[in-house]
Design a protein around this motif. Structure first.
Motif, mmCIF file in Angstrom:
data_model
loop_
_atom_site.group_PDB
_atom_site.id
_atom_site.type_symbol
_atom_site.label_atom_id
_atom_site.label_comp_id
_atom_site.label_asym_id
_atom_site.label_seq_id
_atom_site.Cartn_x
_atom_site.Cartn_y
_atom_site.Cartn_z
ATOM 1 N N GLU A 268 -3.171 2.828 10.485
ATOM 2 C CA GLU A 268 -4.503 2.253 10.667
ATOM 3 C C GLU A 268 -5.583 3.327 10.736
ATOM 4 O O GLU A 268 -5.458 4.307 11.468
ATOM 5 N N ASN A 269 -6.647 3.123 9.943
ATOM 6 C CA ASN A 269 -7.863 3.948 9.970
ATOM 7 C C ASN A 269 -7.678 5.370 9.459
ATOM 8 O O ASN A 269 -8.617 6.179 9.539
ATOM 9 N N ARG A 368 -6.796 -0.029 6.123
ATOM 10 C CA ARG A 368 -7.373 -1.162 6.846
ATOM 11 C C ARG A 368 -6.592 -1.456 8.129
ATOM 12 O O ARG A 368 -5.457 -1.002 8.309
ATOM 13 N N ASP A 369 -7.205 -2.238 9.026
ATOM 14 C CA ASP A 369 -6.520 -2.656 10.252
ATOM 15 C C ASP A 369 -5.300 -3.499 9.894
ATOM 16 O O ASP A 369 -5.326 -4.283 8.933
ATOM 17 N N ARG A 370 -4.262 -3.351 10.682
ATOM 18 C CA ARG A 370 -3.034 -4.091 10.421
ATOM 19 C C ARG A 370 -3.284 -5.593 10.398
ATOM 20 O O ARG A 370 -2.700 -6.324 9.571
ATOM 21 N N SER A 371 -4.153 -6.093 11.266
ATOM 22 C CA SER A 371 -4.420 -7.539 11.322
ATOM 23 C C SER A 371 -4.977 -8.045 10.003
ATOM 24 O O SER A 371 -4.644 -9.152 9.557
#
Length: 412
Positions: A268-269, A368-371
Protein backbone atom coordinates in the motif's frame (compact mmCIF):
# COMPACT_ATOMS: atom_id res chain seq x y z
CA UNK A 1 15.37 -35.97 -72.80
CA UNK A 2 13.04 -33.77 -70.76
CA UNK A 3 12.63 -36.21 -67.90
CA UNK A 4 15.93 -35.36 -66.02
CA UNK A 5 15.13 -31.66 -66.31
CA UNK A 6 11.66 -32.21 -64.91
CA UNK A 7 13.05 -34.29 -62.04
CA UNK A 8 15.62 -31.60 -61.16
CA UNK A 9 12.97 -28.88 -61.32
CA UNK A 10 10.69 -30.92 -59.07
CA UNK A 11 13.49 -31.50 -56.54
CA UNK A 12 14.40 -27.79 -56.46
CA UNK A 13 10.74 -26.85 -55.98
CA UNK A 14 10.38 -29.46 -53.21
CA UNK A 15 13.48 -28.19 -51.36
CA UNK A 16 12.34 -24.57 -51.66
CA UNK A 17 8.89 -25.46 -50.37
CA UNK A 18 10.35 -27.39 -47.44
CA UNK A 19 12.56 -24.42 -46.53
CA UNK A 20 9.66 -21.99 -46.81
CA UNK A 21 7.61 -24.21 -44.53
CA UNK A 22 10.25 -24.13 -41.79
CA UNK A 23 9.18 -21.85 -38.95
CA UNK A 24 11.13 -18.74 -38.01
CA UNK A 25 12.34 -19.39 -34.48
CA UNK A 26 12.55 -16.74 -31.77
CA UNK A 27 14.57 -17.47 -28.64
CA UNK A 28 13.10 -16.39 -25.29
CA UNK A 29 15.40 -16.29 -22.27
CA UNK A 30 13.04 -16.35 -19.31
CA UNK A 31 13.24 -17.35 -15.64
CA UNK A 32 10.88 -20.27 -15.01
CA UNK A 33 12.60 -20.88 -11.66
CA UNK A 34 14.21 -18.68 -9.05
CA UNK A 35 13.53 -15.17 -7.75
CA UNK A 36 11.90 -13.92 -10.95
CA UNK A 37 9.75 -16.85 -12.03
CA UNK A 38 6.51 -14.82 -11.80
CA UNK A 39 7.98 -12.23 -14.16
CA UNK A 40 9.09 -15.09 -16.39
CA UNK A 41 5.53 -16.37 -16.70
CA UNK A 42 4.37 -12.93 -17.79
CA UNK A 43 7.18 -12.68 -20.33
CA UNK A 44 6.20 -15.95 -21.94
CA UNK A 45 2.49 -15.10 -22.00
CA UNK A 46 3.12 -11.77 -23.70
CA UNK A 47 5.48 -13.29 -26.24
CA UNK A 48 3.10 -16.14 -27.10
CA UNK A 49 0.23 -13.74 -27.62
CA UNK A 50 2.28 -11.77 -30.17
CA UNK A 51 3.47 -14.93 -31.94
CA UNK A 52 -0.07 -16.29 -32.18
CA UNK A 53 -1.43 -13.03 -33.58
CA UNK A 54 1.28 -12.82 -36.23
CA UNK A 55 0.71 -16.44 -37.24
CA UNK A 56 -3.05 -15.90 -37.44
CA UNK A 57 -2.37 -13.01 -39.82
CA UNK A 58 -0.34 -15.17 -42.21
CA UNK A 59 3.01 -15.37 -40.46
CA UNK A 60 6.19 -13.53 -41.42
CA UNK A 61 7.79 -13.69 -44.88
CA UNK A 62 5.39 -16.53 -45.68
CA UNK A 63 6.53 -18.59 -42.69
CA UNK A 64 5.13 -19.25 -39.22
CA UNK A 65 6.83 -17.99 -36.08
CA UNK A 66 7.84 -20.46 -33.40
CA UNK A 67 8.75 -19.43 -29.85
CA UNK A 68 11.62 -21.44 -28.34
CA UNK A 69 11.85 -20.83 -24.58
CA UNK A 70 14.71 -21.72 -22.23
CA UNK A 71 14.97 -21.16 -18.50
CA UNK A 72 17.62 -18.59 -17.62
CA UNK A 73 16.92 -18.71 -13.84
CA UNK A 74 17.90 -14.99 -13.96
CA UNK A 75 21.58 -16.05 -14.08
CA UNK A 76 23.91 -14.28 -16.48
CA UNK A 77 26.01 -17.37 -17.26
CA UNK A 78 22.91 -19.48 -17.94
CA UNK A 79 21.36 -16.79 -20.13
CA UNK A 80 24.60 -16.57 -22.12
CA UNK A 81 24.75 -20.34 -22.60
CA UNK A 82 21.12 -20.29 -23.76
CA UNK A 83 22.09 -17.89 -26.55
CA UNK A 84 24.34 -20.60 -28.00
CA UNK A 85 21.52 -23.13 -27.73
CA UNK A 86 19.13 -20.75 -29.48
CA UNK A 87 21.67 -20.13 -32.24
CA UNK A 88 22.14 -23.88 -32.74
CA UNK A 89 18.37 -24.20 -33.17
CA UNK A 90 18.42 -21.51 -35.85
CA UNK A 91 16.82 -18.68 -33.89
CA UNK A 92 16.56 -15.46 -35.89
CA UNK A 93 16.34 -13.21 -32.81
CA UNK A 94 16.68 -13.55 -29.04
CA UNK A 95 14.99 -11.59 -26.26
CA UNK A 96 14.00 -11.73 -22.60
CA UNK A 97 15.81 -11.84 -19.28
CA UNK A 98 14.87 -10.64 -15.81
CA UNK A 99 17.85 -8.57 -14.73
CA UNK A 100 20.60 -6.39 -16.12
CA UNK A 101 23.41 -8.92 -15.72
CA UNK A 102 21.49 -11.27 -18.02
CA UNK A 103 20.99 -8.53 -20.57
CA UNK A 104 24.66 -7.55 -20.61
CA UNK A 105 26.02 -11.10 -20.82
CA UNK A 106 23.46 -12.61 -23.21
CA UNK A 107 23.45 -9.48 -25.36
CA UNK A 108 27.21 -9.62 -25.79
CA UNK A 109 27.08 -13.28 -26.82
CA UNK A 110 24.29 -12.56 -29.31
CA UNK A 111 26.47 -9.81 -30.80
CA UNK A 112 29.36 -12.28 -31.24
CA UNK A 113 26.99 -14.57 -33.15
CA UNK A 114 25.51 -11.78 -35.27
CA UNK A 115 22.06 -12.02 -33.65
CA UNK A 116 19.86 -9.26 -32.27
CA UNK A 117 19.08 -9.24 -28.53
CA UNK A 118 16.19 -7.39 -26.89
CA UNK A 119 16.35 -7.24 -23.05
CA UNK A 120 13.04 -7.07 -21.18
CA UNK A 121 13.58 -6.44 -17.44
CA UNK A 122 17.06 -4.92 -17.74
CA UNK A 123 17.08 -1.37 -16.35
CA UNK A 124 20.80 -0.67 -15.75
CA UNK A 125 22.04 2.42 -17.57
CA UNK A 126 25.03 0.46 -18.90
CA UNK A 127 22.84 -1.66 -21.19
CA UNK A 128 22.29 1.13 -23.69
CA UNK A 129 25.01 3.35 -22.23
CA UNK A 130 28.59 2.33 -21.58
CA UNK A 131 28.12 -1.29 -22.73
CA UNK A 132 25.58 -0.73 -25.51
CA UNK A 133 26.22 -2.15 -28.99
CA UNK A 134 24.58 -2.39 -32.42
CA UNK A 135 23.00 -5.78 -31.85
CA UNK A 136 21.13 -4.79 -28.69
CA UNK A 137 17.85 -2.83 -28.51
CA UNK A 138 16.25 -2.11 -25.14
CA UNK A 139 12.45 -1.78 -25.07
CA UNK A 140 12.23 -1.23 -21.30
CA UNK A 141 13.21 2.07 -19.70
CA UNK A 142 16.60 2.72 -18.12
CA UNK A 143 17.37 3.57 -14.49
CA UNK A 144 18.02 7.12 -15.64
CA UNK A 145 14.48 7.38 -17.06
CA UNK A 146 12.88 6.04 -13.87
CA UNK A 147 14.96 8.42 -11.78
CA UNK A 148 13.96 11.43 -13.88
CA UNK A 149 10.21 10.92 -13.51
CA UNK A 150 10.51 10.04 -9.81
CA UNK A 151 12.87 12.94 -9.15
CA UNK A 152 10.49 15.43 -10.69
CA UNK A 153 7.48 14.09 -8.81
CA UNK A 154 9.31 13.97 -5.46
CA UNK A 155 10.82 17.45 -5.86
CA UNK A 156 7.34 18.86 -6.49
CA UNK A 157 5.45 16.95 -3.79
CA UNK A 158 8.08 16.03 -1.17
CA UNK A 159 10.87 18.62 -1.33
CA UNK A 160 13.84 18.81 1.04
CA UNK A 161 13.46 15.33 2.51
CA UNK A 162 16.08 13.03 3.98
CA UNK A 163 16.59 9.77 2.06
CA UNK A 164 17.87 6.32 2.95
CA UNK A 165 18.77 3.76 0.26
CA UNK A 166 18.75 -0.05 0.35
CA UNK A 167 20.20 -1.19 -2.97
CA UNK A 168 21.14 -4.40 -4.74
CA UNK A 169 24.88 -4.47 -5.30
CA UNK A 170 24.79 -5.08 -9.05
CA UNK A 171 24.78 -3.05 -12.27
CA UNK A 172 21.14 -2.03 -12.04
CA UNK A 173 21.12 -1.40 -8.28
CA UNK A 174 24.17 0.82 -8.41
CA UNK A 175 23.09 2.78 -11.49
CA UNK A 176 19.54 3.20 -10.15
CA UNK A 177 20.74 4.50 -6.77
CA UNK A 178 23.21 6.88 -8.41
CA UNK A 179 20.62 8.21 -10.88
CA UNK A 180 18.00 8.74 -8.16
CA UNK A 181 20.48 10.46 -5.86
CA UNK A 182 21.25 12.86 -8.69
CA UNK A 183 17.57 13.44 -9.50
CA UNK A 184 16.56 14.05 -5.86
CA UNK A 185 19.71 15.96 -4.82
CA UNK A 186 20.43 13.30 -2.17
CA UNK A 187 24.06 12.77 -3.22
CA UNK A 188 25.49 13.35 0.27
CA UNK A 189 25.89 9.80 1.62
CA UNK A 190 26.58 11.05 5.14
CA UNK A 191 23.18 12.75 5.26
CA UNK A 192 21.34 10.27 3.04
CA UNK A 193 22.46 6.84 4.27
CA UNK A 194 22.51 3.48 2.54
CA UNK A 195 22.94 -0.29 2.78
CA UNK A 196 23.96 -2.73 0.07
CA UNK A 197 22.37 -6.15 -0.51
CA UNK A 198 24.52 -8.84 -2.13
CA UNK A 199 23.44 -9.69 -5.67
CA UNK A 200 23.48 -13.39 -4.75
CA UNK A 201 22.96 -15.31 -1.55
CA UNK A 202 21.27 -12.57 0.51
CA UNK A 203 19.37 -13.89 3.53
CA UNK A 204 16.52 -12.67 5.69
CA UNK A 205 18.95 -11.28 8.26
CA UNK A 206 20.62 -9.16 5.55
CA UNK A 207 17.32 -7.54 4.59
CA UNK A 208 16.35 -7.11 8.24
CA UNK A 209 19.67 -5.52 9.16
CA UNK A 210 19.39 -3.03 6.31
CA UNK A 211 15.83 -2.12 7.33
CA UNK A 212 16.80 -1.70 10.98
CA UNK A 213 19.57 0.67 9.91
CA UNK A 214 16.99 2.66 7.91
CA UNK A 215 14.62 2.68 10.90
CA UNK A 216 17.37 4.08 13.13
CA UNK A 217 18.01 6.95 10.69
CA UNK A 218 16.13 10.23 10.44
CA UNK A 219 15.04 9.47 6.88
CA UNK A 220 11.67 10.60 5.56
CA UNK A 221 11.95 8.56 2.36
CA UNK A 222 13.11 4.94 2.15
CA UNK A 223 14.25 3.90 -1.33
CA UNK A 224 14.37 0.12 -1.81
CA UNK A 225 16.32 -0.56 -5.01
CA UNK A 226 15.53 -4.27 -5.29
CA UNK A 227 13.60 -6.52 -7.66
CA UNK A 228 11.93 -9.95 -7.59
CA UNK A 229 11.97 -11.94 -4.38
CA UNK A 230 14.59 -9.59 -2.90
CA UNK A 231 12.00 -6.81 -3.02
CA UNK A 232 9.13 -9.05 -1.90
CA UNK A 233 10.96 -10.25 1.22
CA UNK A 234 12.22 -6.78 2.09
CA UNK A 235 8.76 -5.25 1.73
CA UNK A 236 7.23 -7.90 4.00
CA UNK A 237 9.81 -7.16 6.67
CA UNK A 238 9.32 -3.40 6.24
CA UNK A 239 5.59 -3.92 6.77
CA UNK A 240 6.25 -5.92 9.95
CA UNK A 241 8.46 -3.08 11.21
CA UNK A 242 5.71 -0.59 10.24
CA UNK A 243 8.20 1.56 8.34
CA UNK A 244 5.55 2.64 5.86
CA UNK A 245 3.75 4.54 8.62
CA UNK A 246 6.58 7.02 9.10
CA UNK A 247 8.46 6.88 5.78
CA UNK A 248 7.43 7.15 2.16
CA UNK A 249 8.67 3.93 0.59
CA UNK A 250 9.96 4.09 -2.99
CA UNK A 251 10.54 0.96 -5.10
CA UNK A 252 11.85 2.52 -8.34
CA UNK A 253 10.88 -0.30 -10.72
CA UNK A 254 7.53 -1.78 -9.78
CA UNK A 255 5.77 -4.62 -11.56
CA UNK A 256 2.33 -6.12 -11.19
CA UNK A 257 3.80 -9.47 -10.16
CA UNK A 258 5.71 -7.83 -7.27
CA UNK A 259 2.47 -6.51 -5.77
CA UNK A 260 0.81 -9.89 -6.27
CA UNK A 261 3.60 -11.75 -4.49
CA UNK A 262 4.11 -9.33 -1.60
CA UNK A 263 0.38 -8.66 -1.21
CA UNK A 264 -1.49 -5.37 -1.68
CA UNK A 265 -1.61 -4.67 2.06
CA UNK A 266 2.20 -4.86 2.27
CA UNK A 267 2.60 -2.68 -0.83
CA UNK A 268 0.00 0.00 0.00
CA UNK A 269 1.10 3.53 -0.99
CA UNK A 270 4.52 2.43 -2.30
CA UNK A 271 5.66 4.69 -5.14
CA UNK A 272 7.59 3.51 -8.18
CA UNK A 273 7.65 3.69 -11.96
CA UNK A 274 6.13 1.74 -14.82
CA UNK A 275 6.48 2.13 -18.56
CA UNK A 276 3.02 0.62 -18.99
CA UNK A 277 0.00 -0.53 -17.01
CA UNK A 278 -3.20 -2.12 -18.25
CA UNK A 279 -4.96 1.24 -17.84
CA UNK A 280 -2.52 3.13 -20.07
CA UNK A 281 -4.17 2.24 -23.42
CA UNK A 282 -7.42 3.84 -22.28
CA UNK A 283 -5.56 6.88 -20.95
CA UNK A 284 -3.59 7.30 -24.20
CA UNK A 285 -6.54 6.34 -26.44
CA UNK A 286 -4.67 3.38 -27.97
CA UNK A 287 -7.05 1.00 -29.77
CA UNK A 288 -4.35 -1.65 -30.35
CA UNK A 289 -3.32 -1.37 -26.71
CA UNK A 290 -6.89 -1.88 -25.55
CA UNK A 291 -7.27 -4.87 -27.88
CA UNK A 292 -4.11 -6.38 -26.32
CA UNK A 293 -5.57 -5.92 -22.83
CA UNK A 294 -8.87 -7.53 -23.80
CA UNK A 295 -7.21 -10.47 -25.54
CA UNK A 296 -4.92 -11.09 -22.57
CA UNK A 297 -7.86 -10.98 -20.15
CA UNK A 298 -9.82 -13.42 -22.32
CA UNK A 299 -6.91 -15.89 -22.32
CA UNK A 300 -5.77 -15.63 -18.70
CA UNK A 301 -8.57 -14.02 -16.67
CA UNK A 302 -6.03 -11.51 -15.38
CA UNK A 303 -4.71 -8.08 -16.34
CA UNK A 304 -1.49 -7.92 -18.34
CA UNK A 305 1.41 -6.17 -16.65
CA UNK A 306 4.27 -4.18 -18.10
CA UNK A 307 6.40 -7.34 -18.34
CA UNK A 308 3.92 -9.05 -20.66
CA UNK A 309 3.50 -5.82 -22.62
CA UNK A 310 7.26 -5.50 -23.14
CA UNK A 311 7.62 -9.04 -24.50
CA UNK A 312 4.59 -8.55 -26.75
CA UNK A 313 5.89 -5.24 -28.07
CA UNK A 314 9.36 -6.63 -28.81
CA UNK A 315 8.04 -9.52 -30.91
CA UNK A 316 5.65 -7.25 -32.82
CA UNK A 317 8.30 -4.59 -33.45
CA UNK A 318 10.96 -7.04 -34.58
CA UNK A 319 8.49 -8.77 -36.91
CA UNK A 320 7.38 -5.44 -38.39
CA UNK A 321 11.02 -4.49 -39.03
CA UNK A 322 11.67 -7.84 -40.73
CA UNK A 323 8.57 -7.30 -42.87
CA UNK A 324 9.81 -3.86 -43.95
CA UNK A 325 13.30 -5.22 -44.66
CA UNK A 326 11.96 -8.26 -46.51
CA UNK A 327 14.60 -10.48 -44.90
CA UNK A 328 15.89 -11.75 -41.55
CA UNK A 329 19.43 -10.39 -41.85
CA UNK A 330 20.37 -8.57 -38.63
CA UNK A 331 21.96 -5.56 -40.37
CA UNK A 332 18.87 -5.04 -42.49
CA UNK A 333 16.62 -5.27 -39.44
CA UNK A 334 18.82 -2.84 -37.48
CA UNK A 335 18.46 -0.30 -40.29
CA UNK A 336 14.67 -0.65 -40.16
CA UNK A 337 14.50 -0.31 -36.38
CA UNK A 338 16.74 2.73 -35.93
CA UNK A 339 14.65 5.91 -35.51
CA UNK A 340 11.48 3.99 -36.38
CA UNK A 341 8.45 5.60 -34.75
CA UNK A 342 5.34 3.64 -33.93
CA UNK A 343 2.27 3.48 -31.71
CA UNK A 344 1.34 0.02 -30.45
CA UNK A 345 0.20 -0.25 -26.82
CA UNK A 346 0.16 3.45 -25.90
CA UNK A 347 1.30 6.75 -27.41
CA UNK A 348 4.22 7.15 -29.82
CA UNK A 349 7.53 5.41 -29.13
CA UNK A 350 10.72 5.07 -31.16
CA UNK A 351 14.03 3.21 -31.21
CA UNK A 352 16.78 5.83 -30.95
CA UNK A 353 19.61 5.38 -33.43
CA UNK A 354 22.62 6.45 -31.36
CA UNK A 355 22.03 4.16 -28.36
CA UNK A 356 19.16 1.81 -29.36
CA UNK A 357 17.13 2.86 -26.33
CA UNK A 358 13.36 2.80 -26.81
CA UNK A 359 12.20 6.34 -26.09
CA UNK A 360 8.73 6.35 -24.56
CA UNK A 361 6.64 8.05 -21.90
CA UNK A 362 7.29 6.91 -18.31
CA UNK A 363 4.83 6.94 -15.42
CA UNK A 364 5.27 7.38 -11.69
CA UNK A 365 2.71 5.15 -9.97
CA UNK A 366 1.43 4.62 -6.45
CA UNK A 367 0.05 1.30 -5.18
CA UNK A 368 -3.60 1.77 -4.29
CA UNK A 369 -5.15 1.00 -0.89
CA UNK A 370 -5.94 -2.65 -0.40
CA UNK A 371 -9.64 -1.85 0.17
CA UNK A 372 -9.82 -0.32 -3.32
CA UNK A 373 -7.92 -3.19 -4.93
CA UNK A 374 -10.20 -5.80 -3.39
CA UNK A 375 -13.22 -4.21 -5.09
CA UNK A 376 -11.77 -4.95 -8.54
CA UNK A 377 -13.08 -8.02 -10.41
CA UNK A 378 -9.62 -9.63 -10.59
CA UNK A 379 -8.31 -7.88 -7.46
CA UNK A 380 -5.36 -6.73 -9.60
CA UNK A 381 -6.03 -3.04 -10.25
CA UNK A 382 -2.92 -2.08 -8.31
CA UNK A 383 -1.61 1.22 -9.63
CA UNK A 384 -2.70 4.84 -9.72
CA UNK A 385 -0.69 6.92 -12.18
CA UNK A 386 0.48 10.00 -10.28
CA UNK A 387 2.89 11.56 -12.78
CA UNK A 388 3.89 11.23 -16.43
CA UNK A 389 7.01 12.31 -18.28
CA UNK A 390 7.59 12.32 -22.03
CA UNK A 391 10.28 9.96 -23.25
CA UNK A 392 12.42 12.72 -24.75
CA UNK A 393 12.56 14.46 -21.39
CA UNK A 394 13.19 11.26 -19.43
CA UNK A 395 15.90 9.70 -21.61
CA UNK A 396 19.54 10.85 -21.40
CA UNK A 397 20.60 13.28 -24.11
CA UNK A 398 23.23 12.57 -26.76
CA UNK A 399 25.72 14.62 -24.72
CA UNK A 400 24.94 12.61 -21.56
CA UNK A 401 25.35 9.39 -23.49
CA UNK A 402 28.65 10.39 -25.06
CA UNK A 403 30.05 11.41 -21.69
CA UNK A 404 29.25 7.95 -20.35
CA UNK A 405 30.75 6.23 -23.40
CA UNK A 406 34.09 8.02 -23.26
CA UNK A 407 36.04 7.54 -26.49
CA UNK A 408 33.57 5.12 -28.09
CA UNK A 409 31.03 7.56 -29.49
CA UNK A 410 29.30 5.14 -31.86
CA UNK A 411 27.73 1.74 -31.34
CA UNK A 412 29.94 -1.08 -32.59
Amino acid sequence: MLRPTLIITFLVFTLQSAHAAEPIRLGLNYPSTGNYKSEGLELRRGALLAVDQINQSGGLLGRRLELVSLNSAARAEKARANVDRFANQGAAMIFGGANSEEALSAGQRARELGLLYFPTLGYANEITGRDGHRHLFRESNSAWMSARVLGEYLSWHMPNRRYHYISLDDAWGNSMEQALREATKSRDRARHGYSKIAARGARRDDYLSALQKAAASDADVLVIVLLGQDLVQTMRLAHTLELGKRMQIIAPNLTQSIVEQAGPLVMENVIGTEAWTWRVPQREKSETGQAFVERYIALHQAYPGSTAASAYGIVRQWADAVGRAGRLDSEAVIAELENHRYSLLKDEQYWRDFDHQNVQSIYAVRVRDRSEIMQDRFKQDYFTIIHRMDGEEAAPSLDDWQQERGDQLQLQ
